[in-house]
Design a protein around this motif. Structure first.
Motif, PDB file in Angstrom:
ATOM      1  N   ILE A  40       0.870  -1.180   0.000  1.00  0.00           N
ATOM      2  CA  ILE A  40       0.000   0.000   0.000  1.00  0.00           C
ATOM      3  C   ILE A  40       0.902   1.224   0.000  1.00  0.00           C
ATOM      4  O   ILE A  40       1.893   1.280   0.733  1.00  0.00           O
ATOM      5  CB  ILE A  40      -0.920   0.012   1.240  1.00  0.00           C
ATOM      6  N   ILE A  41       0.568   2.226  -0.828  1.00  0.00           N
ATOM      7  CA  ILE A  41       1.419   3.409  -0.949  1.00  0.00           C
ATOM      8  C   ILE A  41       0.948   4.502   0.020  1.00  0.00           C
ATOM      9  O   ILE A  41      -0.200   4.929  -0.012  1.00  0.00           O
ATOM     10  CB  ILE A  41       1.386   3.961  -2.391  1.00  0.00           C
ATOM     11  N   HIS A  42       1.847   4.907   0.872  1.00  0.00           N
ATOM     12  CA  HIS A  42       1.595   6.041   1.769  1.00  0.00           C
ATOM     13  C   HIS A  42       2.619   7.134   1.481  1.00  0.00           C
ATOM     14  O   HIS A  42       3.786   6.817   1.241  1.00  0.00           O
ATOM     15  CB  HIS A  42       1.783   5.638   3.237  1.00  0.00           C
ATOM     16  N   PRO A  43       2.219   8.395   1.552  1.00  0.00           N
ATOM     17  CA  PRO A  43       3.226   9.451   1.449  1.00  0.00           C
ATOM     18  C   PRO A  43       4.103   9.464   2.701  1.00  0.00           C
ATOM     19  O   PRO A  43       3.621   9.219   3.809  1.00  0.00           O
ATOM     20  CB  PRO A  43       2.410  10.745   1.377  1.00  0.00           C
ATOM     21  N   LEU A  44       5.374   9.743   2.481  1.00  0.00           N
ATOM     22  CA  LEU A  44       6.304   9.957   3.592  1.00  0.00           C
ATOM     23  C   LEU A  44       6.958  11.304   3.344  1.00  0.00           C
ATOM     24  O   LEU A  44       7.518  11.531   2.282  1.00  0.00           O
ATOM     25  CB  LEU A  44       7.360   8.852   3.635  1.00  0.00           C
ATOM     26  N   GLN A  45       6.839  12.188   4.307  1.00  0.00           N
ATOM     27  CA  GLN A  45       7.308  13.563   4.104  1.00  0.00           C
ATOM     28  C   GLN A  45       8.579  13.849   4.900  1.00  0.00           C
ATOM     29  O   GLN A  45       8.899  13.148   5.857  1.00  0.00           O
ATOM     30  CB  GLN A  45       6.223  14.551   4.528  1.00  0.00           C
ATOM     31  N   ALA A  46       9.257  14.906   4.492  1.00  0.00           N
ATOM     32  CA  ALA A  46      10.462  15.330   5.188  1.00  0.00           C
ATOM     33  C   ALA A  46      10.643  16.824   4.966  1.00  0.00           C
ATOM     34  O   ALA A  46       9.945  17.424   4.142  1.00  0.00           O
ATOM     35  CB  ALA A  46      11.681  14.576   4.661  1.00  0.00           C
ATOM     36  N   MET A  47      11.550  17.420   5.717  1.00  0.00           N
ATOM     37  CA  MET A  47      11.835  18.844   5.498  1.00  0.00           C
ATOM     38  C   MET A  47      13.235  19.193   6.002  1.00  0.00           C
ATOM     39  O   MET A  47      13.831  18.430   6.759  1.00  0.00           O
ATOM     40  CB  MET A  47      10.771  19.727   6.170  1.00  0.00           C
ATOM     41  N   VAL A  48      13.760  20.320   5.524  1.00  0.00           N
ATOM     42  CA  VAL A  48      15.070  20.789   5.975  1.00  0.00           C
ATOM     43  C   VAL A  48      15.000  22.247   6.387  1.00  0.00           C
ATOM     44  O   VAL A  48      14.202  23.011   5.859  1.00  0.00           O
ATOM     45  CB  VAL A  48      16.183  20.695   4.900  1.00  0.00           C
TER      46      VAL A  48
ATOM     47  N   GLY B  95      10.460   7.917  18.701  1.00  0.00           N
ATOM     48  CA  GLY B  95       9.233   7.265  18.248  1.00  0.00           C
ATOM     49  C   GLY B  95       8.001   7.956  18.792  1.00  0.00           C
ATOM     50  O   GLY B  95       7.046   8.198  18.074  1.00  0.00           O
ATOM     51  N   SER B  96       8.035   8.341  20.066  1.00  0.00           N
ATOM     52  CA  SER B  96       6.853   8.964  20.670  1.00  0.00           C
ATOM     53  C   SER B  96       6.552  10.312  20.035  1.00  0.00           C
ATOM     54  O   SER B  96       5.409  10.676  19.846  1.00  0.00           O
ATOM     55  CB  SER B  96       7.057   9.171  22.169  1.00  0.00           C
ATOM     56  N   LEU B  97       7.614  11.085  19.749  1.00  0.00           N
ATOM     57  CA  LEU B  97       7.398  12.418  19.191  1.00  0.00           C
ATOM     58  C   LEU B  97       7.390  12.400  17.663  1.00  0.00           C
ATOM     59  O   LEU B  97       7.230  13.439  17.037  1.00  0.00           O
ATOM     60  CB  LEU B  97       8.475  13.384  19.686  1.00  0.00           C
ATOM     61  N   HIS B  98       7.588  11.248  17.078  1.00  0.00           N
ATOM     62  CA  HIS B  98       7.611  11.145  15.620  1.00  0.00           C
ATOM     63  C   HIS B  98       8.611  12.115  15.004  1.00  0.00           C
ATOM     64  O   HIS B  98       8.265  12.966  14.191  1.00  0.00           O
ATOM     65  CB  HIS B  98       6.224  11.409  15.019  1.00  0.00           C
ATOM     66  N   VAL B  99       9.844  12.014  15.428  1.00  0.00           N
ATOM     67  CA  VAL B  99      10.897  12.888  14.891  1.00  0.00           C
ATOM     68  C   VAL B  99      12.113  12.042  14.592  1.00  0.00           C
ATOM     69  O   VAL B  99      12.469  11.175  15.391  1.00  0.00           O
ATOM     70  CB  VAL B  99      11.317  13.954  15.932  1.00  0.00           C
ATOM     71  N   TYR B 100      12.726  12.244  13.449  1.00  0.00           N
ATOM     72  CA  TYR B 100      14.113  11.841  13.324  1.00  0.00           C
ATOM     73  C   TYR B 100      14.864  12.979  12.677  1.00  0.00           C
ATOM     74  O   TYR B 100      14.345  13.679  11.815  1.00  0.00           O
ATOM     75  CB  TYR B 100      14.298  10.520  12.566  1.00  0.00           C
TER      76      TYR B 100
ATOM     77  N   GLY C 275      12.438  14.202   9.571  1.00  0.00           N
ATOM     78  CA  GLY C 275      11.276  13.481   9.076  1.00  0.00           C
ATOM     79  C   GLY C 275      10.401  13.073  10.239  1.00  0.00           C
ATOM     80  O   GLY C 275      10.746  13.283  11.407  1.00  0.00           O
ATOM     81  N   ALA C 276       9.268  12.485   9.913  1.00  0.00           N
ATOM     82  CA  ALA C 276       8.347  12.003  10.936  1.00  0.00           C
ATOM     83  C   ALA C 276       7.750  10.696  10.458  1.00  0.00           C
ATOM     84  O   ALA C 276       8.320  10.039   9.604  1.00  0.00           O
ATOM     85  CB  ALA C 276       7.273  13.054  11.201  1.00  0.00           C
ATOM     86  N   SER C 277       6.606  10.348  10.995  1.00  0.00           N
ATOM     87  CA  SER C 277       6.027   9.072  10.570  1.00  0.00           C
ATOM     88  C   SER C 277       5.277   9.251   9.254  1.00  0.00           C
ATOM     89  O   SER C 277       5.086  10.350   8.764  1.00  0.00           O
ATOM     90  CB  SER C 277       5.109   8.528  11.654  1.00  0.00           C
TER      91      SER C 277
ATOM     92  N   VAL D 278       9.020   4.261  12.882  1.00  0.00           N
ATOM     93  CA  VAL D 278       9.360   5.684  12.796  1.00  0.00           C
ATOM     94  C   VAL D 278      10.822   5.878  12.479  1.00  0.00           C
ATOM     95  O   VAL D 278      11.193   6.710  11.667  1.00  0.00           O
ATOM     96  CB  VAL D 278       9.003   6.444  14.085  1.00  0.00           C
ATOM     97  N   GLY D 279      11.662   5.084  13.089  1.00  0.00           N
ATOM     98  CA  GLY D 279      13.093   5.336  12.963  1.00  0.00           C
ATOM     99  C   GLY D 279      13.661   4.812  11.669  1.00  0.00           C
ATOM    100  O   GLY D 279      14.257   3.765  11.622  1.00  0.00           O
ATOM    101  N   HIS D 280      13.467   5.533  10.604  1.00  0.00           N
ATOM    102  CA  HIS D 280      13.968   5.056   9.329  1.00  0.00           C
ATOM    103  C   HIS D 280      15.473   4.952   9.373  1.00  0.00           C
ATOM    104  O   HIS D 280      16.111   4.670   8.499  1.00  0.00           O
ATOM    105  CB  HIS D 280      13.520   5.985   8.204  1.00  0.00           C
TER     106      HIS D 280
END
Lengths: 413, 970
Positions: free
Chosen positions: A252-260, A275-280, A292-294, A411-413
């Motif tokens: 199944i295709i889900h978008p995965l977003q990121a930013m700088v 993982g709890s805060l959905h941040v890497y 990035g996040a989840s 979460v932790g890619h």
């Protein structure tokens, strides 16, 4: 100043050759065709040529080299997975990563930073310990560490996360690294090209010709090619290609977003994941914080960005690093992640003879680039699944033999 | 030399309010209304920054945030754009990214080493020998980055705002204002935003035209003032375009999330630099920047200048400069045909030399590189060939460029607009716009003022019509007769330093070299050269990069295409995006009771729950042990109000439960409860709880604390498909819950209720509705923790009252509250699982040793197909109890420790604790089937050492369950 750079100054003319040739026409047949010139497809081409002597190979790419998830991910490389099969696979990848720049004679900015997966709850601590125990058993450096170790590595981190989610400990993975993602695709592309592989950009596969359960060839926007073997390495476009051969997958295709952020003077030297805060987050050698996040929680086949994502991730970033309030987000983007139910990839042979799948890379594909190329090239050349990918076979879903990586990959890619 | 001019009509500065500030350690002054750059220019400062890579001196380029030549830091405020940041009193500014100050930047040596550092140089070295890689990386990281973060800066919490309007107009230039007026005239509510501090856009600073632009602006503003439907917001940036006309508007204080019904993009165009050697020297700027300086800030941008033009705007600039005391040494026109409008004559009439068909071959720096000393002019023919044998050197301290434009189209791209390259204006213009999005003015390829006003009117009418107002466009717009942009404003130079991207220090040859190496499509070129990846996101460089690539590949620009424009238009602070940061935190109605009883809290999903109740001089372990002891021997009370609580009503209620849970509920009797396990379609355990039957068509049931929202959502989703005749209500927040437990619990309860609480009247696993402390209640005899106990559910508003009454009634029995940790140990002694701790993402009920709970012969339930298949398969592992001999004295066993057989992992601990009642470690573990028989021995790796354990039968404690059914004691 490395000597190598001297010649740029001493030579009046820029002496670097093309990294990849242009080919005006497609041949009528190839021994193998790889769909997708991302990191995975090019790595497979590279190892096919280098290790298996298969050079009559075409890599077809609808867009441009490395333009899909290879160029959109946040470049984290690690092997601290949960299942023994996963750990073994990703660890083999890290071993390839460590020498890849030298193999290519290309600087990939492979940078070993150490990787902390923060735990804010006792259940997260249990998962961290589980991963650490499995990792250590498999010979991978992984350790559950306390708050002091985290603070020593990142004294700027608010250990209470604004009081919302106090950090109890972390899984520390010393080999955790980042790399310059585009260069990985270029290095594999150049290496494949030098060995005779043809890379065809702006070449879209329209149809795959299957007769009697066997691949015969495929039709592109530039004509028909006959070939006995096709490797599909197209991440978010996988369902479109598997539909062409009538293959069902649970992808199944889900978008995965990121930013700088804008460039700021480097201060964050490790890779941090919550993982709890959905941040890497890590900081690149340009000085940008790459974040990035989840996954977006819904199925969408698009690379559009959302404002929600930038808002949520920013809030969590400030929980961890309140002093970043004045730092600005420069750019956000998205990729299409091909998710599987067990958070492990789908690799190897398929019920369609001659059709090989390298898919289901969800949010964990970049780090696997070298080993997926290595194992898929073996699988293609020998028509036999490589030992390292046996637990990633497509049939596992029908067989109820899943490879559960959710606890290590969500979460932790 | 730049300096402040006498008053200029329409200037934005307030000369009655001087401002003192510091820059690079020296004192300066400006006025309210100045930006940092304009104030510095007014003081004669030329060098305001250093470039990112080569540390070259830089000054004002665009005055419009289309570049970051002037990027400064004031304390914790970093990466501020000097050109557009309002000057504030007391600012203590420094240029970012210098080593030892702007003037004496030690890194300026990199400019002399640039020959060693061609495009992508970093890919070609520094990776071997391997042992040096880390050292090189350290050096790179020391040099890289712009501003410096202040780790002590406090968190800024900026509130967000939500807004809506019929038509959002982006840009308050002539086309934007015209669009706003026509949309409002059609009856639309209109919001106009502009990132500038003043209204009017180009009308405010381009004064040389045949129109009296001030008069036109005043006219527009007068109309707007009389039109109550138009709301103009200045210093407000439309930062991105998201689906369904969702546009974040960012100002200094906050982000306003605007939902519009239609959007008119009248964002104008970015003035583009000409590319020639040393085109980045301080003093060389866009003609629009020079005009902004004059008309907005009353700053004379230089004293003797060369204007480089390829359009009418350049000629108008020359007139404006002359009118404000600047000596225009020459006007160099790149076009062989020159200017066709009367401006050619107007400029000539001022005595300015016009050199048609010429270019600037290079700019000559001053001796200390702090500015430009001269321009070297050469003839250039129609094919772009420069005759370097004919050179004239014109002394000047400024070069102003007006050679072309790039549309400010990021928002259009983000909205999904298909753009095309229009050769009549040599720029990209909208080809197919998405529904509800409109473009007007320069971004739409319209430059003539009269036509811009018409284009705005047309777009405003169209936007109004889109929202159902007015009758749509009634005006037509004439195309430009002469292109305002030059198709190729580049001049090669053997010594380079002809910059295309000023953020990233990219020279013309870098693009040739990138293409030579195979990066000859626009996306690859961007990634290899990093063009457009700097803080200004390609505003001054992307179009030129496309032009160069088209030239190299001999392809039409349309075919070369563009890179993807992504948010944000201008970078947005994290604080604006984060807002005030809200966290849902759920507290039970008993929170105050827990606090006063000394609870130490832990997070359970969004809830806070007492982990245990502390007391002075008591350790955590001691407190938990005492709580366990109270439950086992006396009476204690725990708040279980966080459990999910659901009710289903209706004729199909029983059928509904049959479908969502693996067990059987249709045969339950009113007044009974039953344990319930939920699996997903793959047969994986996802939740559990207790179902109580309150009436023939009425069930009340619990879910796990963290699962309640998901379970409720899934139930409603499923019943949307099933259409069963049931009502499903999530009453989690409506009811409080507490478990009164321990051998003495019946005595305490009896004192508070009129119900029959005898074993016969209210047996184990029964549910009763009655009263407790005068409050209507639902009570269940449950067995989770293995002692006599009553789970009491009451309306949440009465929770504190009931808690207090129970505590009072129990005082004589030494009642005490107990927390989650004690409960965990108590349930472990009973061998009861916690879903998600003792199960994982692949655990079936069979794996969890709960086959007894699964009724595969039901007609249907979610996950049935999977469980049937799994039931036929050989099982790999199962959850069992284990015990470690009481003699073990090593380090504590912990959850997730592995069970090892030789080199293999054969299992894992999911729950473990030291049982005071039993005197040894007990726990639950997954283990391979072959080793799972009761009495089997296995080895657990604890901190690297193997510890012997034995598989034992559960429950560990009171295996017969006698204590749960405790008869009335004497």
């Amino acid at each position: 100043m490395p000597l190598r750079l001297l010649r740029f100054a001493l030579n009046g003319k820029h002496s670097e050759p093309r990294m990849f040739r242009n080919h005006d026409t497609l041949k009528s047949s190839y021994d193998a065709v790889i769909i997708g010139a991302g990191g995975h497809g090019l790595a497979a081409a590279y190892y096919l040529a280098r290790d298996h002597g298969m050079t009559n190979v075409a890599v077809l790419e609808k867009g441009y080299i490395g333009g899909g998830n290879t160029g959109r991910n946040t470049t984290i490389i690690r092997s601290n997975y949960l299942t023994p099969e996963g750990v073994e696979f990703y660890d083999a990848s890290i071993k390839l990563w460590e020498d890849l720049g030298q193999d290519f004679d290309l600087n990939l900015f492979y940078s070993k930073r150490g990787h902390f997966t923060l735990a804010h709850t006792d259940s997260a601590m249990r998962t961290m310990r589980w991963r650490a125990e499995v990792n250590k058993h498999m010979g991978v450096e992984s350790e559950v560490v306390g708050t002091k170790d985290i603070q020593d590595a990142c004294p700027q981190l608010d250990m209470t996360c604004a009081g919302h989610a106090p950090i109890l400990g972390a899984l520390y993975h010393a080999p955790g690294a980042i790399a310059r993602h585009d260069a990985v695709a270029w290095g594999y592309g150049r290496g494949a090209d030098q060995r005779g592989v043809e890379i065809h950009q702006r070449t879209e596969v329209l149809n795959i010709d299957v007769k009697g359960g066997r691949v015969q060839g495929l039709t592109t926007n530039r004509g028909y090619i006959s070939t006995p073997k096709i490797l599909c390495a197209v991440a978010g476009s996988t369902p479109r290609v598997t539909n062409m051969v009538g293959l069902r997958t649970p992808i199944i295709i889900h978008p995965l977003q990121a930013m700088v952020t804008e460039p700021i003077k480097p201060w964050l030297n490790t890779i941090l994941v919550s993982g709890s805060l959905h941040v890497y987050v890590s900081q690149s050698d340009r000085g940008e914080l790459v974040m990035g996040a989840s996954l977006d929680p819904y199925e969408v086949q698009s690379t559009r960005s959302t404002l929600d994502f930038a808002e949520g991730l920013s809030a969590h970033m400030l929980d961890m690093f309140p002093f970043l309030s004045n730092v600005k987000i420069n750019r956000q983007w998205a990729g299409m992640a091909d998710m599987t139910p067990d958070f492990a990839p789908i690799m190897g042979k398929t019920p369609v003879e001659g059709f090989y799948l390298d898919a289901g890379w969800g949010t964990w594909g970049f780090k696997a680039t070298p080993i997926s190329g290595k194992t898929m090239s073996y699988t293609l050349a020998n028509d036999r699944d490589h030992d390292l990918i046996k637990s990633f076979r497509l049939s596992r879903f029908a067989e109820y033999e899943l490879t559960g990586e959710k606890g290590a990959a969500s979460v932790g890619h | 030399m730049s300096k402040r001019l006498p008053q200029v009509s329409g200037e934005w500065i307030d000369r009655s309010q001087p401002i003192a500030f510091r820059f690079e350690g020296r004192d300066y002054s400006g006025f309210v209304g100045d930006t940092i750059s304009s104030a510095l220019m007014a003081c004669g400062v030329k060098v305001m920054g250093r470039s990112f890579k080569y540390h070259r001196t830089r000054g004002v380029l665009s005055m419009a945030n289309h570049d970051v030549n002037v990027m400064v830091q004031d304390g914790a405020r970093l990466n501020m754009r000097g050109d557009v940041t309002p000057l504030e009193a007391g600012m203590d500014l420094r240029a970012v990214n210098t080593f030892g100050g702007l003037a004496k930047d030690k890194a300026r040596i990199l400019d002399y080493l640039s020959a060693f550092l061609p495009v992508g140089f970093y890919y070609k070295a520094f990776h071997s020998p391997k042992f040096l890689v880390h050292a090189w990386e350290k050096l790179f990281r020391a040099l890289t980055g712009l501003g410096r973060v202040d780790f002590n800066a406090p968190r800024i919490k900026t509130p967000k705002q939500y807004d809506f309007t019929d038509v959002l107009v982006i840009g308050s230039g002539p086309s934007g204002l015209s669009a706003a007026i026509s949309a409002a005239n059609a009856g639309a509510k209109v919001v106009v935003v502009d990132e500038q501090a003043g209204v009017g856009g180009w009308l405010g600073y381009n004064r040389g035209g045949q129109h009296d632009s001030s008069a036109i602006l005043q006219g527009l503003l007068k109309t707007i003032a009389a039109q109550p439907n138009i709301d103009v917001r200045l210093s407000t940036i439309a930062s991105g375009y998201y689906a369904d006309h969702w546009v974040p508007l960012v100002d200094a204080k906050r982000m306003t999330k605007m939902r519009a019904r239609a959007v008119v993009v009248a964002s104008g165009a970015y003035d583009q630099p000409a590319v020639f050697r040393n085109n980045d020297l301080p003093g060389i700027m866009m003609a629009s920047a020079a005009q902004r300086l004059i008309y907005r800030y009353a700053v004379q941008p230089a004293s003797e200048v060369v204007v480089l033009a390829a359009n009418t705007e350049g000629y108008r600039t020359a007139v404006n400069l002359h009118n404000h005391g600047v000596k225009v040494v020459a006007l160099v026109d790149l076009r062989p045909e020159g200017e066709s409008t009367p401006y050619a004559g107007a400029v000539a009439a001022l005595g300015i030399d016009i050199l048609v068909g010429h270019c600037i071959y290079e700019a000559t720096p001053t001796s200390n590189n702090d500015g430009v000393r001269a321009a070297v002019i050469c003839p250039r023919n129609a094919e772009g060939v420069v005759d370097t044998t004919v050179q004239s050197v014109l002394a000047c301290d400024g070069i102003f460029m007006s050679v072309g434009w790039a549309p400010a189209a990021p928002l259009l791209y983000q909205a999904g607009t298909r753009m095309r390259y229009a050769t009549h204006v040599h720029q990209f213009v909208p080809d197919v716009l998405p529904a509800g999005v409109f473009a007007a003015g320069r971004v739409n390829g319209v430059y003539d003022l009269t036509q811009k006003l018409k284009d705005g009117e047309r777009a405003g009418q169209a936007a109004a019509a889109h929202v159902g107002l007015g009758s749509g466009p009634s005006v037509s717009v004439a195309p430009e007769a002469v292109s305002p942009s030059h198709p190729y404003p580049f001049v090669d130079h053997p010594n380079g330093k002809n910059f295309v991207d000023f953020d990233e220090d990219l020279q013309l040859k870098d693009f040739y070299n990138a293409a030579q190496e195979g990066f000859d499509n626009i996306e690859l070129m961007k990634r290899f050269t990093t063009v457009g990846m700097g803080p200004s996101q390609g505003k001054h460089s992307n179009m030129n990069a496309i032009r160069v690539l088209a030239k190299i590949t001999q392809k039409p620009i349309q075919e070369v295409g563009t890179t993807t424009a992504r948010p944000f238009f201008h970078p947005v602070p994290l604080s604006h995006l984060a807002g005030r940061s809200f966290y849902p935190e759920r507290l039970t109605p008993l929170q105050s009771r827990h606090e006063s009883a000394g609870a130490v809290f832990m997070q359970a999903g969004a809830w806070l729950r007492p982990e245990y109740y502390g007391a002075a001089g008591v350790t955590r372990e001691g407190a938990i042990a005492a709580e366990v002891q109270a439950v086992r021997t006396g009476v204690a009370l725990i708040d279980v109000g966080t459990l999910g609580k659901m009710e289903v009503f209706g004729p199909d209620a029983g059928e509904f439960l049959e479908r969502i849970y693996v067990g059987r509920y249709s045969n339950m009797k009113v007044g009974a409860t039953r344990y319930a396990v939920m699996v997903d379609e793959a047969g994986v355990v996802i939740d559990d709880g207790v179902v109580a039957k309150l009436g023939d068509n009425h069930f009340y049931f619990t879910t796990t604390t963290t699962g309640s929202a998901t379970v409720y959502r899934e139930m409603t989703r499923l019943n949307t498909q099933w259409g069963l005749n049931v009502g499903i209500v999530n009453v989690t927040g409506s009811f409080a819950g507490m478990n009164l437990a321990g051998p003495l619990s019946r005595k305490v309860l009896a004192a508070l209720t009129s119900m029959d609480v005898s074993e016969a009247g209210f047996p184990y696993l029964a549910v009763r509705e009655g009263d407790v402390a005068g409050v209507p209640a639902r009570l269940m005899r449950v067995g989770f923790i293995g002692e006599l106990g009553y789970e009491i559910h009451i309306p949440a508003t009465y929770a504190a009252h009931v808690w207090d009454e129970i505590m009072k009634a129990g005082a004589g029995f030494n009642i005490r509250p107990f927390g989650v940790e004690a409960q965990r140990l108590l349930r472990l002694e009973k061998g009861h699982i916690i879903v998600s701790q003792d199960t994982d993402g692949l655990t079936s009920p069979f794996d969890a040793a709960m086959s007894w709970a699964v009724k595969l012969d039901k007609p249907f339930f979610v996950g049935q197909r999977s469980l049937k298949i799994l039931n036929e398969k050989a099982r790999k592992q199962v959850l069992v109890g284990f015990a470690v001999p009481g003699s073990y004295r090593g380090p504590a066993l912990k959850e997730s420790h592995l069970v090892i057989d030789g080199q293999r992992i054969i299992g894992r601990i999911t729950s473990v604790a030291f049982s005071e009642s039993l005197g040894h470690f007990i726990g639950l573990m997954f283990i391979e089937m072959a080793q799972s028989a009761v009495g089997s021995h296995c080895k657990i790796r604890v901190d690297g050492k193997l510890v012997e354990a034995t598989v034992v039968k559960t429950p560990f404690y009171d295996p017969e369950g006698a204590r749960q059914k405790l008869e009335e004691s004497a």
